[in-house]
Design a protein around this motif. Sequence first.
Motif, PDB file in Angstrom:
ATOM      1  N   UNK B  30       0.846  -1.208   0.000  1.00  0.00           N
ATOM      2  CA  UNK B  30       0.000   0.000   0.000  1.00  0.00           C
ATOM      3  C   UNK B  30       0.874   1.249   0.000  1.00  0.00           C
ATOM      4  N   UNK B  31       1.927   1.228   0.838  1.00  0.00           N
ATOM      5  CA  UNK B  31       2.828   2.396   0.898  1.00  0.00           C
ATOM      6  C   UNK B  31       3.484   2.626  -0.467  1.00  0.00           C
ATOM      7  N   UNK B  32       3.798   1.516  -1.166  1.00  0.00           N
ATOM      8  CA  UNK B  32       4.524   1.620  -2.433  1.00  0.00           C
ATOM      9  C   UNK B  32       3.572   1.671  -3.626  1.00  0.00           C
ATOM     10  N   UNK B  33       2.270   1.601  -3.318  1.00  0.00           N
ATOM     11  CA  UNK B  33       1.275   1.653  -4.385  1.00  0.00           C
ATOM     12  C   UNK B  33       1.450   0.506  -5.392  1.00  0.00           C
ATOM     13  N   UNK B  34       1.594  -0.688  -4.863  1.00  0.00           N
ATOM     14  CA  UNK B  34       1.760  -1.839  -5.746  1.00  0.00           C
ATOM     15  C   UNK B  34       1.023  -3.046  -5.168  1.00  0.00           C
ATOM     16  N   UNK B  35       1.248  -4.206  -5.755  1.00  0.00           N
ATOM     17  CA  UNK B  35       0.501  -5.411  -5.384  1.00  0.00           C
ATOM     18  C   UNK B  35       1.419  -6.439  -4.722  1.00  0.00           C
ATOM     19  N   UNK B  36       0.778  -7.381  -4.043  1.00  0.00           N
ATOM     20  CA  UNK B  36       1.539  -8.456  -3.390  1.00  0.00           C
ATOM     21  C   UNK B  36       1.359  -9.767  -4.148  1.00  0.00           C
ATOM     22  N   UNK B  37       2.468 -10.418  -4.450  1.00  0.00           N
ATOM     23  CA  UNK B  37       2.425 -11.773  -4.988  1.00  0.00           C
ATOM     24  C   UNK B  37       2.997 -12.711  -3.937  1.00  0.00           C
ATOM     25  N   UNK B  38       2.355 -13.871  -3.792  1.00  0.00           N
ATOM     26  CA  UNK B  38       2.884 -14.877  -2.869  1.00  0.00           C
ATOM     27  C   UNK B  38       3.486 -16.001  -3.691  1.00  0.00           C
ATOM     28  N   UNK B  39       4.558 -16.585  -3.186  1.00  0.00           N
ATOM     29  CA  UNK B  39       5.163 -17.738  -3.861  1.00  0.00           C
ATOM     30  C   UNK B  39       5.148 -18.908  -2.902  1.00  0.00           C
ATOM     31  N   UNK B  40       4.625 -20.042  -3.375  1.00  0.00           N
ATOM     32  CA  UNK B  40       4.685 -21.225  -2.532  1.00  0.00           C
ATOM     33  C   UNK B  40       5.257 -22.385  -3.328  1.00  0.00           C
ATOM     34  N   UNK B  41       5.997 -23.236  -2.628  1.00  0.00           N
ATOM     35  CA  UNK B  41       6.663 -24.344  -3.307  1.00  0.00           C
ATOM     36  C   UNK B  41       6.026 -25.657  -2.868  1.00  0.00           C
ATOM     37  N   UNK B  42       5.574 -26.444  -3.818  1.00  0.00           N
ATOM     38  CA  UNK B  42       4.981 -27.751  -3.511  1.00  0.00           C
ATOM     39  C   UNK B  42       3.477 -27.754  -3.707  1.00  0.00           C
ATOM     40  N   UNK B  43       2.893 -28.886  -3.298  1.00  0.00           N
ATOM     41  CA  UNK B  43       1.474 -29.126  -3.539  1.00  0.00           C
ATOM     42  C   UNK B  43       0.608 -28.477  -2.456  1.00  0.00           C
ATOM     43  N   UNK B  44      -0.237 -27.535  -2.849  1.00  0.00           N
ATOM     44  CA  UNK B  44      -1.177 -26.923  -1.903  1.00  0.00           C
ATOM     45  C   UNK B  44      -2.549 -26.879  -2.580  1.00  0.00           C
ATOM     46  N   UNK B  45      -3.592 -27.293  -1.857  1.00  0.00           N
ATOM     47  CA  UNK B  45      -4.944 -27.324  -2.430  1.00  0.00           C
ATOM     48  C   UNK B  45      -5.425 -25.908  -2.734  1.00  0.00           C
ATOM     49  N   UNK B  46      -6.304 -25.812  -3.740  1.00  0.00           N
ATOM     50  CA  UNK B  46      -6.749 -24.495  -4.202  1.00  0.00           C
ATOM     51  C   UNK B  46      -7.418 -23.678  -3.089  1.00  0.00           C
TER      52      UNK B  46
END
Lengths: 247, 324
Positions: B30-46
Amino acid sequence: MKVLLCISHVPDTTSRIRFTDNDTAFDKTDIQYIIGPHEELALTRLLEVKEQIGDLNITVLNVGTAETEPTIRKALAVGADDAIRVDAEPTDALFVAKQIAEVFKNGDFDFIVTGKETIDFNGAQVGEMVAELLDLPSISSTSHFEIKDGKALLEREIDGGKEEIEVDFPFVSTAGKGFAIEPRIPSMRGIMQARRKPLKVVQPVEQAAKTKVNKFYLPEPKGACKMVDAENVEELIRLLHEEAKVL
Amino acid sequence: MSVLVYTENWDGKFKKSTYELLSYASEIAKMANTEVSALTIGEVAEDELKTLGTYGASKVLVLKDEKLKDFIAKSYSSAISQVAKKEDAKIVVFANSVSGRALAARTAVQLDAGFAPGVMQLPSSLEPFVVRKKAYSGKAFADYELMADVKVLSLTQNSFELIENAKDIAIEETSVEIHDEDLRAKPKNVEKQTGKLLITEAEILVSAGRGLKGPENWGMIEEMAEILGAATCCSRPVADLGWRPHEEHVGQTGKVVAPNLYFAIGISGAIQHLAGVNGSKVMVAINTDPEAPFFEAADYGIVGDAFKVVPALNEALKKFKAGQ
């Protein structure tokens, strides 16, 4: 076999911390310096391993100005074989990591040990940075270390458990809880011998700082501890619930 | 540019600390006026991936690669760095856990970034990028300036509150190139308790020391932890004497913790112990010795015999919990 043990020169744990130059620098007045507690344990364990396998030369390394030499000599007195000091006032963790990597490249070391974190900057990053700079595997927060039949067998703490790792040389291990239990202290004979052990001073390589400290702060003075009568534990629960709002 | 968060999963599940990380990252975004992406490694249910959107991620990148089956700092940090470059992330956030810290330091080198380890609050400014962290084992704080183009941060667990900020989350698969030489130091054997509340993540810790006289007296400590949904831990002498496992040792050379509430029972409060727990928001000391140094650090104190105070406290806590 040769190990490069990187030690920090840090204020004794019981030191009162103060700052100077408008709170931009650490005030060294009346400060006793020690080998970082994790590195002290690392040295202890490496000496035990040396006693088991016989062939292990322990070189201690510190990146610092001449004022760190008493700390380096103490490590020699405890039992390290020789020492290297990179003559520089460290600017940040990457700078220190770069110097360690350079010393490793210029020597014929089989592995590197650092403490898991220093007790002054609490970054817990130098060991991993060294490994990355040298493209080496790393075992962070190592809780057990041995060399058996020419192989390194380590255990490391992970979140919620532990791992056993067998790794080929060379590698970087950062010593954490369990590496050794009680640190060794120098004997009189050790202190005498340490004076004659080689301590080589080398010049730093260049590395621009990526971080700096703009200002230090001391914590706000804490209010007095609120005492509750031992017969009235309900009052403690009320305070934690209504006043501190943590229950 | 974007803010990238490495969200570790435990057998396909996220933890509260994951959502703390996202809350923290989305406030920075929010401070930088941008978006957040998350990265996860491996199998995770939707469904589980979608929970990341509740705390501000607008995108989750899923990386499934057979080579990333085992956690190895070198291969994981290489994967995270590759994704950060692809996403043009200028700020990369990790948890300050054992694994997160190792990854953050390596990633910082790979991205030529400035790294602030163990931060506990939002940056005070983005240009210049200044963020406060603990120094001198909690006896001081330092304002750190990160001077490189890319910034890497690791967030101390339990130091940032959850902030809901629901986003429509896009789920994308991504891929990276992992070299075999990045897979050295592969674990031979892993013992991991996934269900157990970790000392470093618990909001309440019940800690006891030599004042308890012997390992057979820990029943009341475990009971208290159970009533409070807390984890148990101990002082160094207790671990060294073998009364409790070493994993429970908190202090300078053990685990460094920052719970909301820390009970110190029969712990005198040596400076080495305090160095590991002084990040706690509220501390309660229970000790027979009114001169115990812990009373100088604690917020609340009871001078009394733990063998009387703790059972009474447990009964009162049960009543309190039943009434809630």
